[in-house]
Design an enzyme around this catalytic site. Structure first.
Site, PDB file in Angstrom:
ATOM      1  N   HIS A 128      26.894  27.735  31.457  1.00 30.72           N
ATOM      2  CA  HIS A 128      27.978  28.463  32.119  1.00 30.72           C
ATOM      3  C   HIS A 128      27.860  28.452  33.643  1.00 30.72           C
ATOM      4  O   HIS A 128      28.688  29.074  34.326  1.00 30.72           O
ATOM      5  CB  HIS A 128      27.998  29.926  31.647  1.00 30.72           C
TER       6      HIS A 128
ATOM      7  N   TYR B 175      39.330  26.921  39.569  1.00 28.55           N
ATOM      8  CA  TYR B 175      38.426  26.566  38.480  1.00 28.55           C
ATOM      9  C   TYR B 175      39.191  26.067  37.260  1.00 28.55           C
ATOM     10  O   TYR B 175      38.778  25.113  36.604  1.00 28.55           O
ATOM     11  CB  TYR B 175      37.571  27.784  38.101  1.00 28.55           C
TER      12      TYR B 175
ATOM     13  N   ARG C  27      36.830  36.081  20.516  1.00 27.28           N
ATOM     14  CA  ARG C  27      37.505  36.388  21.769  1.00 27.28           C
ATOM     15  C   ARG C  27      38.465  35.253  22.077  1.00 27.28           C
ATOM     16  O   ARG C  27      38.387  34.177  21.471  1.00 27.28           O
ATOM     17  CB  ARG C  27      36.504  36.560  22.921  1.00 27.28           C
TER      18      ARG C  27
ATOM     19  N   GLU D 149      41.939  29.094  23.811  1.00 29.03           N
ATOM     20  CA  GLU D 149      40.798  28.903  22.918  1.00 29.03           C
ATOM     21  C   GLU D 149      40.557  30.176  22.122  1.00 29.03           C
ATOM     22  O   GLU D 149      40.340  31.239  22.708  1.00 29.03           O
ATOM     23  CB  GLU D 149      39.528  28.599  23.719  1.00 29.03           C
TER      24      GLU D 149
END
Lengths: 355, 198
Positions: free
Chosen positions: A193, A316, A223, A265
């Site tokens: 990450h 990003y 999530r 996602e």
């Protein structure tokens, strides 16, 4: 319910489409009119009927075509599927989890017959009927993780747990939001990450890791995460970025509604029984802006989220250059009315767009 | 040569320390170029009695000083690939308690760390100290080829020829940073290369 599988492509002519049913069940990721990182975890114990949360592994109209696209990606680049040597047992755990879940949740599509270690797996949509010996790799055409994830939508990261950390030690990654399994394999939770901005400083990853290390068997979590993709391209990999990056420059005010997709996602997390590994499926759902705008609440909200997103996140997520054009389009669907709480479309209760 | 202070960076980027002498039944010291200075700083007569030094001079003039430490075993070789079989043999022969010290460029330390990890030594148990060149070992994410000694950002991949920008994202398994095409969204618009930390 029988699913009608689309015959569609996620490359070249991009014939991908969402049916009206698929649009209504799209996992819209914003529960309020703004967005910032959070450890937005909840138990993955079903959800509203016909929602993407209902089953352990959602199978939808894109299943057959997505699996065809995965096979093409793997033929071009076998490094998208890798498993370090100590992860084979976790691969069998994953195979069992998916076969058991799908045969129980979709008995008309999948069957699993077990007689001790002699298993027979029937996958009707893909025309597969294989008999094999559980835990005997020689009886399958691929390793167990590759075998089953060639038959399951979404990417799969299989994480080893040791030293109070999670390690990206195996995965099937062909529909990723611009990260490389081949580069990240073997990294721990903080390392893979590392490129994410802002979230480290907010302590997001420390809290998320603590949560994930404690996930128990039979108590999966989930999530949503999101980004933006021009064209319904599943394979937005860094490996192929030198080919697809240019597509981001093809947006025009005329085609943005059809070409710009919100990419969501559905991330789920399951503890695996024998290996104590954690499997992290990352299921990608795509929806064009113009289809999202058929839900008035989502139209209002998407405009506000995109408009107010910090520049670091827009950079990003790769759409800072296109943000002005997105806002020119989206503002037409925001009449300033308040929106109801939560992610659901609320078509019956939310007012139509005021023009 | 003064030590370079790396700017703060992301969590995957390695952090190097200062070598310190540890107690152990054997000591394996691997260095290139100015990494020799770190070995000279850390070496003790007691350590050298049980030490194996593997050194790649890259044109620097430290070999005599290292030999003067009188390590139990000394090797000087022309390149890391040339030294690697000897390093792997030393690691394969190692007994519990071997202390590993790596010094010099990031490329050398990364590759030697990789070899030590493959031999079963946790990366957290391996000491490292950066000395000398700040060039990076880069993997092209597109063609997977490794370009050694990259000093500028962007740079040209020595395998596929694409112009790549230099990321801080680092893979221990590959012992390399990631390079990504810099002009993918605007072909031909390649910024003028500058030094990586400039």
């Amino acid at each position: 319910m029988t699913i009608q599988f689309n015959d569609e492509t996620f490359r070249d002519d991009y014939s991908f489409y969402n049916s009206e049913r698929a649009i209504k069940r799209f996992p819209f990721p914003f529960h309020e009119d703004s967005y910032m990182y959070s450890v937005n975890m909840e138990q993955h114990r079903g959800g509203p009927k016909d929602s993407v949360y209902e089953k352990r592994f959602d199978v939808d109209e894109h299943y057959v075509s997505e699996m065809r696209d995965r096979a093409m990606v793997l033929a071009d680049d076998p490094l998208r599927c890798q498993s370090l040597p100590h992860m084979t047992l976790a691969g069998w755990d994953l195979l069992e989890l998916i076969m058991v879940s799908k045969s129980e949740d979709y008995p008309d599509l999948f069957e699993l017959h077990r007689d001790g270690n002699k298993w027979r797996w029937i996958n009707k949509p893909l025309g597969i009927d294989d008999s094999f010996v559980f835990l005997d790799e020689a009886t399958l055409p691929y390793g167990p993780m590759e075998y089953i994830t060639r038959q399951a939508q979404g990417d799969f990261c299989v994480l080893d747990q040791r030293d109070d950390n999670l390690w990206m030690d195996a995965g099937m990654v062909t529909t990723q939001a611009d990260w490389s399994l081949d580069f990240d394999i073997g990294m721990n939770f903080f390392e893979w990450h590392a490129p994410v901005p802002l979230a480290h400083e907010k302590g997001i990853f420390v809290r998320a890791l603590k949560f994930l290390l404690n996930i128990q068997q039979g108590a999966p979590a989930r999530r949503l995460n999101w980004t933006m993709t021009v064209n319904p391209l599943l394979d937005t990999s860094p490996e192929n970025y030198h080919k697809w990056g240019i597509q981001k420059t093809t947006l025009t005010p005329e085609n943005i509604g059809a070409k710009q997709h919100l990419r969501v996602e559905l991330q789920t997390f399951f503890r695996l029984p024998r290996s104590n590994a954690l499997v992290f499926p990352i299921r990608c759902y795509l929806c064009s802006f113009q289809d999202l705008m058929t839900v008035p609440k989502w139209g209002r909200r998407l405009h506000r989220v995109v408009r107010d997103l910090p520049d670091e996140l827009a950079t990003y997520k790769g759409f800072i250059d296109n943000r002005p054009m997105m806002l020119d389009y989206l503002k037409n669907f925001d009449d300033g009315l308040p929106t109801s709480a939560g992610i659901w479309p609320d078509l019956e209760t939310e007012p139509a767009l005021e023009t | 040569m003064s030590k370079f202070t790396f700017p703060e960076s992301i969590r995957s980027r390695p952090i190097y320390g200062t070598l310190e002498a540890r107690v152990g039944p054997a000591h394996l010291l691997v260095a290139d170029a100015h990494g020799a200075e770190a070995i000279l700083d850390v070496a003790t007569p007691q350590m050298m009695e049980k030490a194996h030094i593997i050194y790649i001079p890259k044109g620097e003039d430290y070999e005599d000083k290292l030999r003067a430490l009188k390590p139990a075993s000394f090797y000087s070789g022309p390149s890391y690939p040339a030294a690697e079989p000897r390093l792997r043999k030393a690691l394969a022969d190692a007994k519990m308690g071997l202390q590993v010290y790596l010094a010099g460029t990031e490329g050398l330390m990364g590759q030697a760390q990789n070899a030590a990890m493959a031999a079963g030594i946790p990366h957290t148990a391996i000491q490292t100290e950066h000395r000398g060149s700040i060039a990076r070992r880069m993997q092209c994410v597109h063609c997977k080829g490794i370009t050694e000694e990259v000093e500028t950002d962007p740079f040209v991949c020595s395998h596929c020829g694409l112009n790549l920008f230099v990321r801080d994202h680092y893979s221990r398994r590959l012992a390399a940073y990631q390079g990504v095409r810099v002009d993918a969204e605007d072909p031909g618009n390649v910024p003028t290369p500058k030094g990586i930390y400039e």
